[in-house]
Design a protein around this motif. Structure first.
Motif: not given
Length: 73
Positions: A30-31, A37-38, A47-51, A57-60
């Motif tokens: 995940r990292e 993506l970043h 990023t959240a939508a892609a994964l 969670t993506a922000a964290r």
């Protein structure tokens, strides 16, 4: 030596391609996916939508990697 394995990178690539759900990935994969993506200029929401993860969670994960937040254009 990198803390990410080839398997983590491959799983991240598969998730970005839509072949795996983000929740199926291990922490390291995940990292890797969030970092990729970043680097491509994606926001947390993109990023959240892609994964297929939550935006939280993506922000964290991004914050844990010490990456700056991106603003939507």
């Amino acid at each position: 030596m990198s803390r990410y394995s080839h398997a983590d990178a491959e799983a991240a690539r598969r998730a970005i391609a839509g072949k795996l759900l983000g929740e199926e990935l291990g922490t390291a994969a995940r990292e890797v996916a969030v970092a990729i993506l970043h680097a491509r200029g994606r926001t947390d929401a993109e990023t959240a939508a892609a994964l297929r993860l939550s935006t939280y969670t993506a922000a964290r994960i991004r914050a844990r990697l010490h990456l700056r937040a991106r603003r939507a254009s």
